[in-house]
Every structure is written in structure tokens, then in C-alpha cells.
Design an enzyme around this catalytic site. Structure first.
Site, PDB file in Angstrom:
ATOM      1  N   HIS A   1     -36.271 -38.474-115.581  1.00 48.78           N
ATOM      2  CA  HIS A   1     -35.204 -39.121-114.812  1.00 48.78           C
ATOM      3  C   HIS A   1     -34.982 -40.552-115.301  1.00 48.78           C
ATOM      4  O   HIS A   1     -35.911 -41.245-115.721  1.00 48.78           O
ATOM      5  CB  HIS A   1     -35.437 -39.066-113.298  1.00 48.78           C
ATOM      6  CG  HIS A   1     -36.695 -39.690-112.796  1.00 48.78           C
ATOM      7  ND1 HIS A   1     -36.824 -41.043-112.569  1.00 48.78           N
ATOM      8  CD2 HIS A   1     -37.879 -39.145-112.431  1.00 48.78           C
ATOM      9  CE1 HIS A   1     -38.022 -41.303-112.087  1.00 48.78           C
ATOM     10  NE2 HIS A   1     -38.705 -40.181-111.997  1.00 48.78           N
TER      11      HIS A   1
ATOM     12  N   ASP B   1     -33.868 -43.258-113.604  1.00 51.63           N
ATOM     13  CA  ASP B   1     -34.061 -44.379-112.689  1.00 51.63           C
ATOM     14  C   ASP B   1     -35.530 -44.698-112.465  1.00 51.63           C
ATOM     15  O   ASP B   1     -36.421 -43.900-112.777  1.00 51.63           O
ATOM     16  CB  ASP B   1     -33.379 -44.111-111.350  1.00 51.63           C
ATOM     17  CG  ASP B   1     -33.915 -42.873-110.647  1.00 51.63           C
ATOM     18  OD1 ASP B   1     -34.198 -41.865-111.335  1.00 51.63           O
ATOM     19  OD2 ASP B   1     -34.059 -42.879-109.409  1.00 51.63           O
TER      20      ASP B   1
ATOM     21  N   ASP C   1     -43.132 -44.501-114.406  1.00 46.99           N
ATOM     22  CA  ASP C   1     -42.573 -43.374-113.656  1.00 46.99           C
ATOM     23  C   ASP C   1     -41.050 -43.544-113.646  1.00 46.99           C
ATOM     24  O   ASP C   1     -40.524 -44.345-112.897  1.00 46.99           O
ATOM     25  CB  ASP C   1     -43.135 -43.389-112.239  1.00 46.99           C
ATOM     26  CG  ASP C   1     -42.478 -42.393-111.301  1.00 46.99           C
ATOM     27  OD1 ASP C   1     -41.762 -41.497-111.781  1.00 46.99           O
ATOM     28  OD2 ASP C   1     -42.665 -42.530-110.079  1.00 46.99           O
TER      29      ASP C   1
ATOM     30  N   GLU D   1     -33.260 -39.980-109.111  1.00 44.00           N
ATOM     31  CA  GLU D   1     -34.345 -39.116-108.645  1.00 44.00           C
ATOM     32  C   GLU D   1     -35.122 -39.769-107.517  1.00 44.00           C
ATOM     33  O   GLU D   1     -35.497 -39.122-106.537  1.00 44.00           O
ATOM     34  CB  GLU D   1     -35.282 -38.805-109.820  1.00 44.00           C
ATOM     35  CG  GLU D   1     -36.332 -37.743-109.514  1.00 44.00           C
ATOM     36  CD  GLU D   1     -37.648 -38.312-108.991  1.00 44.00           C
ATOM     37  OE1 GLU D   1     -38.513 -37.522-108.573  1.00 44.00           O
ATOM     38  OE2 GLU D   1     -37.809 -39.564-108.989  1.00 44.00           O
ATOM     39  N   GLU D   2     -35.356 -41.067-107.636  1.00 46.53           N
ATOM     40  CA  GLU D   2     -36.220 -41.745-106.684  1.00 46.53           C
ATOM     41  C   GLU D   2     -35.564 -41.994-105.333  1.00 46.53           C
ATOM     42  O   GLU D   2     -36.251 -42.198-104.334  1.00 46.53           O
ATOM     43  CB  GLU D   2     -36.695 -43.083-107.272  1.00 46.53           C
ATOM     44  CG  GLU D   2     -37.472 -42.975-108.573  1.00 46.53           C
ATOM     45  CD  GLU D   2     -38.865 -42.397-108.390  1.00 46.53           C
ATOM     46  OE1 GLU D   2     -39.184 -41.944-107.277  1.00 46.53           O
ATOM     47  OE2 GLU D   2     -39.634 -42.405-109.372  1.00 46.53           O
TER      48      GLU D   2
ATOM     49  N   ASP E   1     -42.728 -35.756-115.512  1.00 44.62           N
ATOM     50  CA  ASP E   1     -42.861 -36.696-114.393  1.00 44.62           C
ATOM     51  C   ASP E   1     -44.208 -36.592-113.676  1.00 44.62           C
ATOM     52  O   ASP E   1     -44.345 -37.059-112.558  1.00 44.62           O
ATOM     53  CB  ASP E   1     -41.719 -36.456-113.402  1.00 44.62           C
ATOM     54  CG  ASP E   1     -41.451 -37.646-112.506  1.00 44.62           C
ATOM     55  OD1 ASP E   1     -41.970 -38.736-112.802  1.00 44.62           O
ATOM     56  OD2 ASP E   1     -40.721 -37.498-111.513  1.00 44.62           O
TER      57      ASP E   1
ATOM     58  N   HIS F   1     -44.618 -46.595-107.745  1.00 36.87           N
ATOM     59  CA  HIS F   1     -43.801 -47.022-106.606  1.00 36.87           C
ATOM     60  C   HIS F   1     -44.279 -48.338-106.007  1.00 36.87           C
ATOM     61  O   HIS F   1     -43.868 -48.697-104.904  1.00 36.87           O
ATOM     62  CB  HIS F   1     -43.713 -45.952-105.506  1.00 36.87           C
ATOM     63  CG  HIS F   1     -43.017 -44.703-105.935  1.00 36.87           C
ATOM     64  ND1 HIS F   1     -42.621 -43.733-105.046  1.00 36.87           N
ATOM     65  CD2 HIS F   1     -42.649 -44.256-107.146  1.00 36.87           C
ATOM     66  CE1 HIS F   1     -42.032 -42.738-105.699  1.00 36.87           C
ATOM     67  NE2 HIS F   1     -42.047 -43.037-106.984  1.00 36.87           N
TER      68      HIS F   1
END
Length: 486
Positions: A76, A78, A115, A145-146, A169, A457
Site C-alpha cells: 500500500h 500510504d 509499514d 489502506e491505513e 505487509d 503506527h
């Protein structure tokens, strides 16, 4: 970024340095997307941007591999935009300040974006190579995605020719993922009424900082503190006795990140300010005792601020405190089928104060639909009891494990041949996009691999350099072993 570009494997790290240099938080991926598109077209590769912004880049097979099954490598575009409170950084404008620390790559004060930037970099490095052997190849880079999986929801039948999908991922070297959790967003709207601030009060900000936070799926079972829940606990214990009045409550920034920081703005009778400070000190000591093993840096602070014109009316405040204190959070149930894996969880991710309401954003995850639905029912009951409203949106399915997956077997055997040890076959309590791809491509065989990433994150995010090299070697070896088309 020169230090990154010299790491092994150089083509991957050179791409990751470029990715770090171009801002790409969720919903702001266009600059990075355009950069990749221009590069791919200059290389003579076929590029498609679909209606939601996903990129599909296609590369012919290398000589001798033309009859292999088509593979799509998926990542992904983002990244999660999280920073420490004292870090000045605009994720829509500023590059990520990445650096090498021993065998790890980290970022100064922000999320790193490993990530899923490492997975994206690996796919682009393969596209750019004239030496790597592979069959017909597609690369799928999804958007958002996030923050909602908008890109994965938008993937349509007929866009891909591949029979095999390799998702990049995952975040632990030596583990091969063949299933993942589904999820749904839950949003409480707590209606509130305001009243004028009383005379003779002192205004303060009560802040909880220093928590580790982290990925609300991967890290949810580690027992880390949730800043929103911990401040709600303090208020439930002390608001009445100390005559506290809430002016605002803010905590967390993403529904899929465990909140590291939260602040509640309060008024307290000036005569009880000393008692409040004592209660804060005692609560800090209690949390440091309870969470010593997982949150060694937590800190509670009380700061005097300008007195607000209004605070929550008593009934509104009681409703809010009880809802926040009662709302479930963390692991709801561990899986019986997959040892050590969370089956169902809930993360109270974001609290924000509006003019007429307090909004609370949560993310429910579950390996099974019934587990997700049970938590939805619990939150619905909580809303009905408290007079709040709750709505559920963005539900996405889990990826049902297939123990007989041919590509999983290829990855497993390849890993064993290279490293002379058995990899761990896993199901992850996180929302990989594979479950959504199964709807338009029900027969596609899927697997997920990746290097070791710690604390995704959150600003402590880091990726292990050695495992990036191992992931790269495994990925290239798997591409060489893809079987011929029937």
C-alpha cells in the site's frame, strides 16, 4: 538519506529513501503515486491508475520464465502519520527524517513508514531490475489502506491477470501469514450540553504522555496502556469528589493506533487544586506500578491554563465519563484455533470534542464475523444505555486461512531451503488487504511476508536491516520457483 541508500539490498533501500522523501500519509498519496508513475513509464512499463487511485504496473517475464503463472506483488502507498507531541512535522509537506541506528532504521520523532514502505520499495526494486528472474509480473499499490482500505475496496475484477498474490505487509521475519482479521469502525456521538464556568475555579490540563502506543492489531495483546481509557478511569474515580468540570477531552489520532497521549481540560475549585495534584501523583504512581513492565516512560502532568468560558453540564459530563470508562477496550477473546493469536479486539482510538458532541472512534477487529458482531452488539447496548449514538462503517472481511495453499507451501519450502529452519505459519490479528481481494478474485492464491518491523503506527517504529535482506532474498527465490501455468 545516503546512509539508507548504501544498505543491503541497495535497490530496495534506494527506493525506500525516495519514499521517505515524498510525503504520503493516508489520503495524501498522490505525489508519491505520480513519482512512481513517471518512473515506471520512463522504464517502458505499463501503468494503470484506477478510479480510486490504485496503481497497477505490469512487467513482462524475463527470458525463460514466460510460461510461469502470473504473480502480483502487493503493497500500500500510504503510511500512518503519528508524531511525538514535541515534534514539529507536517506529514503532508515534510519528508521523513530516517536514520540508521545499529541494525535498525528509525525516524526522528515520527512514524517511519516501513509499514508498508519496505514492501513497496521491494516491489519497485524488482520492477526496475534487469537481472532478477521472474515470470509475468504485476505490482499492485493500493491507496488509503491505513485509514479505511479505500483502495482495496476499489479493486475490481479484470484489473489483474495474476493467479498468485504476494502481500508484503507482514511485520515479522520468519513468519508466513495465510490469514488475517476483518474489522469495522465504530463511531460514538455523545450529545452534550454546556454551562457557564463557575466562579472561583482554576483551569488545568491533565495530560497523559509517554505511552508506547502501537498497532491496534499487532500490539493489542501486549497489555499496553490506552491513554484515553486511563484518563477516563481517573475521571471516574475523582471527578465527583473533586468537583471537576470538563472543558474538553482529546486523545489519540488514529482509530487503528493505540493512543499514546491524551489530554482532558478541566476546572477545579481553587480550594481543591492541591487535592487534585495529590490525586494525579497517586494515580501516576499506581499506573507506574501496574504497567511497569510495558509502559516505563508514562507520565501524568497537570498544567494551569486560561479559564474556559464554558464546561460540560453535569449530566453530560457524567454520561461521557461513564461511557468512556465502561466501553470495552483491548483483547476480547484469544483464538482457540491459532495459539497465541488474538481472535477479537477493540481499540478506543480517538476522542475529540465538538461544539455539540464528543466523538469517540473505535476499531473492532476479529478473525470471525460473529466475534465482530458480538462487539458491535455490546457497543450498541452501551450507546442505548447512555443516550449516545453509535454507527458502524467500513466493515471489511477477514482472510480465511487455507492450509493447502500452494503458494504458502512454496514460500515455506523456499524459506527452509535458504535458512535451514522451519518458518512459522501464522494468522495475523491485523487487517491485511487480502480478505478484500478475495471478493473480486475468489480463486487467487495468496500469502503475506515481510521483514521485522517493531512498533508500527507509532513514533518508535523501526525496521530491522538484517531481516530486510532476508525478506528480499526470500522474495526473489520464491519468484524463481513459481510454477508454470497449467
Amino acid at each position: 538519506m545516503s546512509a539508507l541508500s548504501s544498505l543491503y539490498p541497495q535497490p530496495l533501500w534506494q527506493w525506500f529513501a525516495q519514499i521517505c522523501a515524498i510525503p504520503h500519509p493516508s489520503k495524501h498519496e498522490q505525489a508519491l503515486s505520480q513519482h512512481i508513475q513517471h518512473w515506471a513509464r520512463d522504464k517502458g512499463l505499463a501503468v494503470i491508475e484506477d478510479q480510486v487511485g490504485n496503481l497497477i504496473i505490469k512487467k513482462p517475464a524475463t527470458a525463460g520464465f514466460e510460461n510461469r503463472k502470473v504473480v502480483v506483488i502487493q503493497a500500500h502507498l500510504d503510511m500512518v502519520p503519528q508524531k511525538n507531541a514535541d515534534k514539529v512535522h507536517d506529514f503532508t509537506k515534510d519528508p521523513i527524517d530516517a536514520y540508521v541506528d545499529g541494525d535498525w532504521v528509525k525516524a526522528r520523532g515520527t512514524t517511519l513508514g516501513a509499514d508498508n514502505g519496505i514492501g513497496m520499495a521491494s516491489a519497485l526494486a524488482i520492477l526496475g531490475s534487469d537481472e532478477i528472474e521472474h515470470g509475468p509480473l504485476e505490482v499492485l499499490l493500493t491507496v488509503d489502506e491505513e485509514a479505511g482500505m479505500t483502495g482495496a475496496f476499489g479493486v475490481e475484477p479484470g484489473m489483474l491477470d495474476a493467479e498468485i498474490l504476494i502481500n508484503t505487509d507482514s511485520e515479522q521475519e520468519g513468519e508466513i501469514y495465510m490469514g488475517c482479521a476483518g474489522g469495522v469502525d465504530a463511531e460514538f456521538t455523545v450529545p452534550v450540553q454546556w454551562q457557564a464556568t463557575a466562579a472561583g475555579v482554576t483551569a488545568v490540563d491533565l495530560s497523559l504522555t509517554g505511552l508506547k502506543g502501537g498497532h491496534s492489531g499487532v500490539n493489542i495483546h501486549l497489555g499496553r496502556g490506552n491513554a484515553n481509557k486511563l484518563l477516563a478511569r481517573f475521571l471516574a474515580d475523582h471527578a465527583t469528589a473533586l468537583e471537576l468540570a470538563i472543558a474538553s477531552f482529546s486523545g489519540g489520532s488514529l482509530r487503528n493506533a493505540i493512543p499514546r497521549e491524551a489530554t482532558v481540560s478541566l476546572t477545579v475549585p481553587a480550594t481543591k487544586l492541591t487535592q487534585l495534584q495529590q490525586a494525579v501523583d497517586q494515580f501516576e504512581a499506581l499506573l507506574q506500578f501496574e504497567l511497569a513492565a510495558v509502559e516505563p516512560a508514562l507520565k501524568l502532568s497537570l498544567t494551569e491554563v486560561v479559564t474556559p468560558a464554558q464546561v460540560l453540564a453535569a449530566q453530560s459530563q457524567n454520561t461521557l465519563i461513564h461511557l468512556l470508562n465502561l466501553c470495552p477496550n483491548g483483547v476480547m477473546r484469544m483464538s482457540d484455533e491459532v495459539a497465541g493469536v488474538t481472535e477479537t479486539s477493540l481499540n478506543m482510538g480517538v476522542i475529540s470534542t465538538k461544539e455539540q458532541s464528543i466523538q469517540v472512534l473505535c476499531l473492532i477487529r476479529s478473525l470471525i464475523d460473529s466475534g465482530r458482531q458480538q462487539v458491535e452488539s455490546m457497543l450498541t447496548s452501551l450507546a442505548q444505555l447512555s443516550g449516545a449514538a453509535v454507527k458502524f462503517s467500513g466493515a471489511y472481511p477477514g482472510w480465511k486461512p487455507n492450509p493447502d495453499s500452494p503458494v504458502m507451501a512454496i514460500v515455506r519450502d523456499t524459506y527452509q531451503d535458504i535458512y535451514h529452519k522451519e518458518p512459522v505459519i501464522m494468522v495475523i490479528h491485523a487487517g491485511l488487504e487480502c480478505g478484500l481481494f478475495k471478493k473480486p478474485y475468489p480463486d487467487m492464491d495468496m500469502v503475506s511476508i515481510g521483514p521485522t518491523i517493531r512498533f508500527p503506527h507509532g513514533p518508535d517504529e523501526m525496521v530491522n536491516i538484517t531481516t530486510v535482506g532476508q525478506y528480499w532474498e526470500l522474495l526473489l527465490a520464491v519468484l524463481k520457483r513459481i510454477p508454470e501455468r497449467c
